[in-house]
Design a protein around this motif. Structure first.
Motif, mmCIF file in Angstrom:
data_model
loop_
_atom_site.group_PDB
_atom_site.id
_atom_site.type_symbol
_atom_site.label_atom_id
_atom_site.label_comp_id
_atom_site.label_asym_id
_atom_site.label_seq_id
_atom_site.Cartn_x
_atom_site.Cartn_y
_atom_site.Cartn_z
ATOM 1 N N TYR A 108 -11.622 2.893 3.223
ATOM 2 C CA TYR A 108 -10.560 3.509 3.503
ATOM 3 C C TYR A 108 -10.856 4.969 3.750
ATOM 4 N N THR A 121 -2.766 -1.143 2.712
ATOM 5 C CA THR A 121 -3.657 -0.635 1.769
ATOM 6 C C THR A 121 -3.889 0.741 2.225
ATOM 7 N N THR A 167 -7.323 -0.700 -6.331
ATOM 8 C CA THR A 167 -8.444 -1.318 -5.661
ATOM 9 C C THR A 167 -9.680 -0.880 -6.332
ATOM 10 N N GLU A 207 -1.838 2.886 3.714
ATOM 11 C CA GLU A 207 -0.460 3.649 3.427
ATOM 12 C C GLU A 207 -0.875 4.016 1.807
ATOM 13 N N ARG A 208 -1.271 3.065 1.255
ATOM 14 C CA ARG A 208 -1.285 3.396 -0.270
ATOM 15 C C ARG A 208 -2.381 4.352 -0.547
ATOM 16 N N VAL A 209 -3.569 4.333 0.187
ATOM 17 C CA VAL A 209 -4.530 5.394 0.090
ATOM 18 C C VAL A 209 -4.031 6.830 0.340
ATOM 19 N N THR A 248 -4.702 3.385 -6.445
ATOM 20 C CA THR A 248 -4.197 2.269 -5.599
ATOM 21 C C THR A 248 -4.354 0.786 -6.223
ATOM 22 N N ALA A 255 -11.824 1.459 -1.713
ATOM 23 C CA ALA A 255 -11.394 2.903 -1.864
ATOM 24 C C ALA A 255 -12.324 3.738 -0.748
ATOM 25 N N ALA A 311 -1.988 8.309 -2.278
ATOM 26 C CA ALA A 311 -2.685 8.866 -3.289
ATOM 27 C C ALA A 311 -3.477 10.223 -3.196
ATOM 28 N N VAL A 316 -8.949 7.834 -6.283
ATOM 29 C CA VAL A 316 -8.155 7.226 -5.335
ATOM 30 C C VAL A 316 -7.943 5.683 -5.564
#
Length: 233
Positions: free
Chosen positions: A201, A168, A193, A170-172, A191, A198, A175, A187
């Protein structure tokens, strides 16, 4: 809390007390009282620059001379002149928050500080420092380890705080952008989420120095917190 304005002192004290993980141990109106308070052991001082007896810059100087090393300082001040700001930053506070600000802006700074302090006091002792980390330490007096954002090895949770998944994370990071600042809502949408996830993170990334905070002010003056990637050292 150190502020000679009784209204601001009371309001900011309530905001700090309402932040999870923080307890207000004192609220004073002068530099002399602030110096007396840190002698008894305080983790963090929220320090105004304009005080009736001695300036906030002088408070920072006397703390340094007295060898007060375990107390961090977050400057909260309306002082915007270059001399004051430069002198304050030379003492390596954990931040300089310009008045007026709202509750969200202050609590964002406090959460980021708490996350950074956990890293500094805990696992970070065993994390090797790179050149960028050394440069940040020289310029700010604060160790902020930016962890790699590429594919994580097996057991990817190693080195990450509880509740933070490498995938997660890495996804944030993906973004975010180093130029265009984005909100937590943007964000979260990018992602897939929740906003709360968000934010968790994003707070972690702020604490590690991987991203910077910015603010966008609307017509009513309430700032929206934005995030963007920190340029590589």
């Amino acid at each position: 809390m150190v502020d000679d304005d009784a209204g601001a002192r009371a309001l900011h004290t309530r905001w700090v007390a309402a932040t999870e993980g923080f307890t207000v141990v004192g609220a004073v109106a002068s530099g002399g009282a602030a110096l007396a308070a840190v002698e008894h052991g305080v983790d963090l001082v929220l320090l105004d620059m304009r005080l009736p007896d001695i300036s906030g810059v002088e408070v920072l100087h006397r703390m340094h001379v007295a060898g007060v090393e375990d107390t961090d300082v977050l400057v909260v001040s309306s002082s915007r002149d270059q001399v004051t700001v430069r002198q304050a930053l030379a003492a390596h506070p954990v931040g300089y928050l310009l008045k007026p600000f709202d509750r969200d802006a202050l609590q964002d700074r406090l959460r980021a500080y708490a996350a950074e302090r956990r890293l500094r006091d805990g696992a970070q002792r065993d994390v090797p420092m790179g050149q960028g980390d050394v440069d940040r330490l020289l310029s700010t007096g604060s160790v902020r380890v930016v962890r790699p954002t590429g594919p994580a090895p097996t057991g990817a949770q190693h080195g990450l705080p509880k509740g933070v998944s490498a995938t997660t994370l890495e996804r944030v990071v993906a973004a975010l952008d180093p130029v265009d600042a984005r909100s937590a809502d943007e964000v979260a949408a990018a992602t897939g989420t929740s906003r709360a996830t968000a934010r968790r993170y994003l707070d972690h990334l702020v604490a590690t120095g991987a991203i910077d905070l910015a603010h966008r002010y609307g017509r009513r003056g309430r700032p929206q917190v934005l995030y963007r990637l920190t340029p590589a050292p």
